[in-house]
Design an enzyme around this catalytic site. Structure first.
Site, PDB file in Angstrom:
ATOM      1  CD1 TRP A  69     -13.690   8.031 -20.451  1.00  0.00           C
ATOM      2  CD2 TRP A  69     -15.924   8.069 -20.497  1.00  0.00           C
ATOM      3  NE1 TRP A  69     -14.080   8.605 -21.628  1.00  0.00           N
ATOM      4  CE2 TRP A  69     -15.441   8.644 -21.696  1.00  0.00           C
ATOM      5  CE3 TRP A  69     -17.303   7.995 -20.313  1.00  0.00           C
ATOM      6  CZ2 TRP A  69     -16.282   9.127 -22.697  1.00  0.00           C
ATOM      7  CZ3 TRP A  69     -18.140   8.477 -21.322  1.00  0.00           C
ATOM      8  CH2 TRP A  69     -17.624   9.030 -22.498  1.00  0.00           C
ATOM      9  CD  GLU A 102     -23.370  11.634 -21.607  1.00  0.00           C
ATOM     10  OE1 GLU A 102     -24.558  11.632 -21.995  1.00  0.00           O
ATOM     11  OE2 GLU A 102     -23.041  11.593 -20.414  1.00  0.00           O
ATOM     12  CG  HIS A 126     -20.344  11.799 -31.047  1.00  0.00           C
ATOM     13  ND1 HIS A 126     -18.998  11.992 -30.916  1.00  0.00           N
ATOM     14  CD2 HIS A 126     -20.841  12.972 -31.518  1.00  0.00           C
ATOM     15  CE1 HIS A 126     -18.696  13.211 -31.317  1.00  0.00           C
ATOM     16  NE2 HIS A 126     -19.783  13.830 -31.683  1.00  0.00           N
ATOM     17  CE  LYS A 152     -25.948  25.782 -31.645  1.00  0.00           C
ATOM     18  NZ  LYS A 152     -26.585  26.163 -30.400  1.00  0.00           N
ATOM     19  CG  HIS A 155     -16.349  10.359 -34.925  1.00  0.00           C
ATOM     20  ND1 HIS A 155     -17.063  11.492 -35.200  1.00  0.00           N
ATOM     21  CD2 HIS A 155     -16.293  10.305 -33.575  1.00  0.00           C
ATOM     22  CE1 HIS A 155     -17.418  12.086 -34.079  1.00  0.00           C
ATOM     23  NE2 HIS A 155     -16.965  11.392 -33.091  1.00  0.00           N
ATOM     24  CG  HIS A 156     -15.970   8.071 -30.502  1.00  0.00           C
ATOM     25  ND1 HIS A 156     -15.346   8.912 -29.625  1.00  0.00           N
ATOM     26  CD2 HIS A 156     -17.095   8.716 -30.881  1.00  0.00           C
ATOM     27  CE1 HIS A 156     -16.064  10.019 -29.471  1.00  0.00           C
ATOM     28  NE2 HIS A 156     -17.123   9.931 -30.224  1.00  0.00           N
ATOM     29  CG  ASP A 187     -41.680  23.606  -9.097  1.00  0.00           C
ATOM     30  OD1 ASP A 187     -40.748  23.075  -9.748  1.00  0.00           O
ATOM     31  OD2 ASP A 187     -41.718  23.571  -7.855  1.00  0.00           O
ATOM     32  CB  THR A 216     -20.186  23.415 -34.712  1.00  0.00           C
ATOM     33  OG1 THR A 216     -20.813  22.144 -34.585  1.00  0.00           O
ATOM     34  CG2 THR A 216     -19.531  23.782 -33.409  1.00  0.00           C
ATOM     35  CB  SER A 238     -30.628  10.788 -12.138  1.00  0.00           C
ATOM     36  OG  SER A 238     -30.432  12.175 -12.112  1.00  0.00           O
ATOM     37  CB  SER A 239     -29.909  11.875 -17.198  1.00  0.00           C
ATOM     38  OG  SER A 239     -28.759  12.324 -16.538  1.00  0.00           O
ATOM     39  NE  ARG A 271      -7.814   8.326 -24.003  1.00  0.00           N
ATOM     40  CZ  ARG A 271      -9.121   8.484 -24.231  1.00  0.00           C
ATOM     41  NH1 ARG A 271      -9.622   8.276 -25.438  1.00  0.00           N
ATOM     42  NH2 ARG A 271      -9.927   8.856 -23.280  1.00  0.00           N
ATOM     43  CE1 TYR A 331     -21.527  18.638 -31.050  1.00  0.00           C
ATOM     44  CE2 TYR A 331     -21.301  16.257 -31.220  1.00  0.00           C
ATOM     45  CZ  TYR A 331     -20.899  17.516 -31.585  1.00  0.00           C
ATOM     46  OH  TYR A 331     -19.870  17.684 -32.461  1.00  0.00           O
ATOM     47  CG  HIS A 368     -10.318  12.919 -14.693  1.00  0.00           C
ATOM     48  ND1 HIS A 368     -10.502  14.159 -14.128  1.00  0.00           N
ATOM     49  CD2 HIS A 368     -10.147  13.135 -16.017  1.00  0.00           C
ATOM     50  CE1 HIS A 368     -10.436  15.082 -15.080  1.00  0.00           C
ATOM     51  NE2 HIS A 368     -10.218  14.490 -16.232  1.00  0.00           N
ATOM     52  CB  SER A 427     -27.214  31.599 -27.136  1.00  0.00           C
ATOM     53  OG  SER A 427     -26.466  30.744 -27.962  1.00  0.00           O
TER      54      SER A 427
END
Ligand SMILES: [Cu+2]
Lengths: 299, 573
Positions: free
Chosen positions: B153, B269, B267, B345, B316-317, B119, B342, B183-184, B464, B271, B90, B282
């Site tokens: 994960w 990731e 982290h 925004k 912080h993780h 293109d 943040t 790919s990314s 968890r 964002y 998941h 926006s």
């Protein structure tokens, strides 16, 4: 203003109202459970975290409510109506600087509150006079360098070892021989009114020690030593605090439970003495067996 | 190509009107081969969107199975092995096969259109990124038939090391990280090159649509962060099979090294998964409040600041790992800082609605749902950044609730806003408004039922990643509420799927500019021709379509068309 009929015009709003009602119905449930706050009550560090959380939570809820109200107000008040003309505003430097500074100020307050509370959470206090006599339970000398030991250097040191899927606790003593140290699995017995320092290590994968009512969790990482402490008030003698491994450690991670049973200092002394005797007997028995096998082999 | 023909020469009574001249000169390619062989950014974009949405549904089914298992205490529906495999799949699916690539899908389709390009800069590389993504997904899901990974994960060693995970599931996961990462990366370089070089005349950095700004930052973050996770999983791979000991504490390695490398990527990731969503919001809010975006520069700058800060908050993780006090304090304060841009925004978005004429169309409703939900995830994020508090909350359902508020709020609601907003452009048909609004409302309610209660589940002490729990306190009831909510949420998503299936052939015809949009993608037909535009207007503001509508209005006093309707009549060939 006809806000109420308008508020029930779309399915979205009907559902929001239903959800709000459901939330109101749930609140009484919440009142007697620790619905909005962490577990606490078993140790001063857990209590301090709880207090810190409550302060931060109140601030967070105020901000959240403010933003939600502003959002809902803008959506309802400025809903497109016949003849309404949208104001073509592209920004407002003063306002934008204002809310940037405002957000920063909130964070400064948060930081200050956290630093004020930090000592009580991190630094272990001294044991009470009514706590266990460390000499009588054979505590090792030599003070580990951590805030989890009080300034006097005197606390009850327990070695906590995580392994798939059980916690092992060793009550280290003052002699060189580590084979005769009392130990137990899953259930840790500790005296009340005594500062208990935990030296947390892992033997296989990463685990995490956590008894919610006794304070925050600390990971047990192979190759590292982690520290934490707790000090259970005397009124809790006879109570068992429950917790479990908090870091995924394999298939039976869910079954890696931890219990801390608080007892009076006298009961603790008796417990250590009994454990020590049992281990000595077991060691003697093992030595006898070894001798018998050796003598059989040499024959 | 005739694309450059000046529009004013043929119809002197309608000067400066956009016209599509070369449209349908080349026959539209047809058949499955035209999809497999395509390098057209729009087709690749659609393949991205469809593929990632299929993965989203698979990840969603996995989530529902997880919730079913947790719906009752000491449930025996799933074995621990299956349960661990499910949450691993998941998480991996939602992050690597859905949220990150679906933004690449939107980016592929709309980036060239929004900047007035023919293109992407490298169309073949673009096709390569899609096929690498698909390969990554297939490799990973193939492990389902053998032995799916079970280590979560995040795949922390030593649990993911050979000693504790001997089957190939972890290797399939590593392969997925490499393939989707490549790919990314390829896609990010492509986005960057396209934005840097192929903007319409007059489109300076200050006139770049905000969605494109976020894509630019998304690309930069991917380029900075992905090599680090690629290194980490390669080290894991060589540890597992080639005798290295990077993460083996008994041989001089360190399991914490992996955690640092993983979160250095992990982290940013987060964002990467949220910023393009911010971009969609926006775009949507100003269109439906008929107002310019409030504080364009502040929003663009906040995007860049968030990206920078996201690179220095990773530990912080890891607040519960053995770490010196200075590390804890630094990462707490750096995490606090992210709240400022943040917050800026969020305030700008609300100010955009303020004194507008807010039209309750489905994209707008999803955008507002996004703001409401995301802010809740934001404030719990600040709570979690306080490391002593995190000691209580880390690895509990509170954290699960927090990041679903940010990711479902930040990603899924914005993605759905994007789907409703851009579906007319991609298909030429409108999605049904009624179904859309119901879908939004049910998703919003279902989401909050599912995840709000999880804060309390975590506060009550439930960690968890556990497949069963004892019914202490009200845990059984709370988990049941969450499970019921997840199915309501699923129903909301199902309504949108039904909506899409119904509308793709049967929806009302959209025309080129059904929303009276601000950006250039609305300047061409729906769906756009292969060449996108025949003539590119000169860009004079952040809202080129508004300018064009005004120009048309001014240039055609005799016709007296309402300004907004004019392009529809003129653009359609
Ligand atoms: Cu464990």
């Amino acid at each position: 203003m006809t806000i109420i009929p308008a508020a029930l015009r779309t399915p979205a709003r009907i559902l929001v109202v239903v959800a709000a009602l459901a939330a109101v119905l749930l609140l009484p449930q919440a009142a007697f459970a620790d619905f909005f706050t962490p577990e606490d009550g078993g140790s001063p560090n857990a209590d301090s975290i709880d207090t810190l959380y409550k302060i931060v939570f109140a601030m967070a809820m105020a901000v959240l409510a403010g933003v939600w109200i502003a959002l809902a107000y803008s959506m309802i008040k400025f809903r497109a109506r016949r003849g309404a003309v949208p104001a073509q505003i592209r920004g407002n430097t003063r306002l934008e600087i204002g809310w940037t500074v405002g957000a920063a100020l909130i964070l400064v307050v948060l930081s200050v509150v956290t630093f004020v509370m930090l000592d009580d959470i991190r630094n272990a206090p001294e044991s009470d006079r009514t706590g266990v006599d460390l000499q009588r339970v054979g505590q090792p000398t030599g003070v580990p360098d951590t805030e989890s030991v009080p300034p006097s250097g005197r606390s009850l040191l327990i070695q906590v070892r995580g392994k798939q899927y059980v916690w092992q606790y060793t009550h280290a003593d003052d002699d060189e021989n580590i084979l005769n140290d009392p130990f137990s699995y899953e259930e840790l017995v500790v005296p009340v009114d005594t500062t208990v320092t935990l030296e947390i290590k892992a033997q296989d994968v990463v685990h995490s020690w956590w008894i919610p009512e006794l304070g925050g969790k600390m990971d047990a990482v192979p190759g590292h030593t982690n520290w934490t402490w707790f000090k259970i008030p005397g009124k809790h003698a006879g109570r068992t605090f429950r917790g479990q491994c908090a870091e995924l450690c394999g298939r039976n991670h869910a079954n890696m439970l931890a219990h801390v049973r608080a007892v009076t200092p006298e009961e603790y002394e008796a417990y250590i003495e009994r454990k020590g005797r049992e281990i000595e007997q077991a060691n003697d028995e093992a030595a006898r067996q070894r001798k018998r096998i050796e003598s059989e082999e040499s024959r | 190509m005739a694309a450059t023909a000046a529009p004013s020469t043929t119809r002197t009574e309608l000067p400066a009107l956009p016209q599509v001249l070369a449209h349908e000169v080349d026959p539209e390619p047809r058949g499955w081969r035209s999809w497999v062989m395509t390098t057209d950014h729009k087709r690749i974009g659609i393949m991205y969107l469809v593929t990632t949405f299929v993965f989203f549904l698979m990840g969603g089914v996995e989530a529902l199975l997880i919730r079913l298992q947790l719906g009752a205490p000491e449930n025996t529906l799933l074995s621990p092995q299956t349960y661990n495999a499910l949450f691993t799949m998941h998480g991996t699916t939602m992050v690597f096969l859905f949220v990150v690539p679906i933004f690449a899908g939107f980016g592929n389709y709309f980036l060239p259109l929004m900047i007035g390009a023919r293109d992407m800069a490298f169309p073949k590389l673009n096709a390569l990124s899609y096929w690498l993504l698909l390969a990554g997904g297939l490799v990973f899901y193939a492990s389902m038939f053998f032995s799916p990974p079970e280590a979560g994960w995040t795949m922390y060693p030593p649990l993911s090391a050979e000693d504790f995970s001997e089957t190939g599931g972890v290797d399939a996961w590593i392969f997925l990280i490499h393939l989707t990462g490549l790919s990314s990366l390829v896609g990010a370089i492509n986005f960057y090159a396209t934005i840097a070089n192929m903007r319409a005349p007059g489109m300076g950095w200050g006139r770049l649509p905000l969605f494109v700004w976020t894509l630019l930052v998304y690309a930069v973050l991917l380029i900075l962060a992905l090599p680090v996770v690629a290194a980490a999983v390669t080290m894991l791979l060589t540890d597992r099979h080639f005798g290295t000991n990077f993460f083996d504490q008994n041989q001089g390695g360190d399991p914490l090294l992996y955690q640092h490398l993983f979160w250095f990527f992990g982290h940013p990731e987060v964002y990467i998964m949220i910023l393009p969503g911010f971009g969609i919001i926006s775009e949507v809010l100003p269109v439906f409040s008929r107002k310019p975006i409030f504080g364009y520069k502040a929003i663009a700058a906040a995007t860049a600041v968030i990206a920078f800060l996201s690179l220095i908050v990773w530990a912080h993780h890891m607040f519960t790992t053995p770490s010196p006090a200075i590390v804890l304090v630094f990462f707490m304060l750096s995490s606090f800082l992210i709240a400022i841009p943040t917050g800026v925004k969020v305030f700008n978005w609300i100010a955009t609605l303020w004194r507008g004429t807010v039209e309750y169309r489905t994209p707008l409703l999803f955008a507002c749902a996004f703001v409401a939900v995301f802010v809740a995830g934001g404030v719990t994020g600040v709570i979690l950044a306080i490391f002593p508090v995190d000691w209580q909350l880390h690895d509990t359902y509170f954290v699960i609730a927090h990041f679903h508020y940010t990711l479902v709020g930040g990603a899924i609601f914005s993605i759905f806003a994007g789907i409703y907003y851009w579906f007319p452009k991609m298909t030429g048909r409108m999605l049904g408004e009624g179904l859309g609004k119901w879908s939004c409302a049910i998703m919003f309610v279902g989401f909050n039922i599912t995840f709000a209660i999880q804060h309390t589940i975590g506060l009550e002490g439930m960690p968890r990643r556990i497949y069963e729990y004892q019914d202490l306190g009200n845990l059984g009831l709370y988990n049941l509420i969450s499970t019921v909510g997840s199915f309501i949420f699923g129903l909301g998503i199902l309504l949108t799927i039904i909506n899409v299936v119904k509308s793709v052939k049967g929806g009302t015809t959209a025309g080129p500019d059904p929303w009276k949009g601000n950006t250039l993608e609305w300047f061409t037909t729906s769906p756009p021709p292969v060449n996108n535009f025949d003539s590119i207007p000169r860009i004079r503001s952040v809202e080129p379509m508004k300018d064009i509508r005004r120009q048309v209005e001014r240039g055609t006093p005799a016709v007296h068309q309402p300004a907004e309707a004019a392009p529809e009549h003129s653009v359609v060939a």
